[in-house]
Design an enzyme around this catalytic site. Structure first.
Site, short mmCIF file in Angstrom:
data_model
loop_
_atom_site.label_atom_id
_atom_site.label_comp_id
_atom_site.label_asym_id
_atom_site.label_seq_id
_atom_site.Cartn_x
_atom_site.Cartn_y
_atom_site.Cartn_z
CE LYS A 124 -4.20 -1.79 2.13
NZ LYS A 124 -5.13 -1.31 1.09
CE LYS A 164 -10.39 -4.71 -1.96
NZ LYS A 164 -9.91 -3.40 -1.48
#
Length: 362
Positions: free
Chosen positions: A163, A271
């Site tokens: 990230k 997701k």
């Protein structure tokens, strides 16, 4: 008659999980229990886990809405629920509550398959198929990120996802450079996730700099709903772009088709908690395949209850892609499960037992 109840459980992170939207220290989830009143000893368990800052149904009255939706379903007095299909059950939940839809779908499939945490009858659940997963590097101080990288590489992960967007960009590049000095792209695949941290004005320049590290892809370089800018980036970026947050809130087939047609991304990230469950995720897979768009599935900080369901779903459609399913070790108080990470793969070990859920007896 079909009966339901729910119980809240607040997951506690082992560390401050940094994102470009701030650090997370806890994550409330809601376990949904479903059973037929004629055989109350057999129950299915689902998980509704809306994610702060991302889920369209993360709202102050979420628990109140969940309670009302459960009450509405019970009021239908559904007799012989085993005759129902998953799409019929899913449609009992308004589309604007994707996390609840997912939890209801999960509970229904678990119940239908005997209430033993079996969502799909496949080789993964039998312990005969392992799913390749990436090692996730959370945002934080450079030293903390370096520590995570060393740990994941030491564990044998062949794909690392980092990230970016929270600390200085040059420091993030230095971390990537350090990995590339030790491992080639053939040895370690690198993915980065910007979570929309770049501006449309400077995104391409940053992507060009990042391209020197032989990255597999970058997720969501700019904030969602900037379609023209994202389309242009997808056309010009030296790194393949994967849409993530861009997909959230696109509830109809027409919205999904329009998004993919306009932006034409190389990849999409799926997701189920954020997209509305198994049926909605399968729609994205079908649309992507028809357009030769790559895809992989990622969990969204669910407990092991949700992760188990997502992994079993992934195994139904997996084509050898590396997925993002390794969230199980993030919490102090996760639900003990047969899910185990073996090197860089997720395995379901049937001989291991599930821990009893807090709050209600199954």
């Amino acid at each position: 008659m079909l009966k339901l109840s729910y119980q809240k459980h607040t997951l506690q992170f082992k560390f401050e999980a940094g994102t470009s939207r701030g650090a997370l220290t806890e994550h409330p989830v809601y376990y949904i229990k479903m059973w037929d009143s004629s055989s109350p000893d057999r129950a299915g368990i689902g998980e509704a886990a809306p994610l702060k800052g991302l889920s369209i149904d993360y709202r102050p009255d979420f628990e109140e809405q969940l309670s009302q939706i459960i009450e509405n379903i019970e009021d239908l007095a559904i007799d012989q629920p085993a005759r129902y299909e998953i799409n019929e059950i899913s449609n009992l939940v308004p589309a604007g509550f994707p996390a609840i839809r997912f939890g209801i779908e999960m509970a229904f499939l678990d119940w239908k398959n005997g209430g033993v945490k079996q969502i799909y009858q496949n080789r993964f659940y039998q312990g005969k198929q392992l799913l390749p997963i990436n090692g996730l590097i959370w945002m934080g101080e450079p030293g903390f990120m370096q520590q995570q990288i060393a740990q994941k590489l030491g564990q044998g992960f062949g794909c690392i996802k980092m990230k970016i967007g929270a600390i200085d960009f040059d420091q993030e590049c230095a971390l990537l450079a350090n990995i590339r000095e030790r491992f080639t792209a053939d040895q370690v695949t690198l993915r980065v996730d910007a979570n929309g941290a770049f501006s449309p004005k400077d995104a391409l320049k940053k992507l060009e700099k990042l391209s020197q590290f032989d990255l597999h892809s970058i997720e969501q370089p700019i904030r969602p709903n900037q379609l023209a800018s994202m389309r242009k980036l997808c056309q010009e970026s030296p790194i393949p772009i994967a849409l993530d947050e861009e997909l959230i809130g696109k509830l109809s087939i027409n919205e999904k088709e329009k998004l993919l047609e306009v932006i034409q991304p190389p990849y999409i990230i799926l997701k189920p908690t954020l997209l509305g469950g198994f049926i909605a995720t399968k729609e994205w897979i079908d649309l992507a395949k028809r357009r030769k768009i790559g895809w992989w599935i990622t969990s969204a900080l669910e407990s092991n209850i949700g992760l188990n369901a997502i992994a079993q779903f992934t195994a139904e459609y997996d084509e050898g892609t590396v997925h993002g399913l390794g969230t199980g070790g993030l919490y102090h108080n996760n639900i003990g499960s047969p899910l185990t990470i073996v090197k860089d793969q997720l395995e379901y070990q049937p001989k291991k037992f599930w821990e009893e859920l807090p709050g209600f007896v199954e």
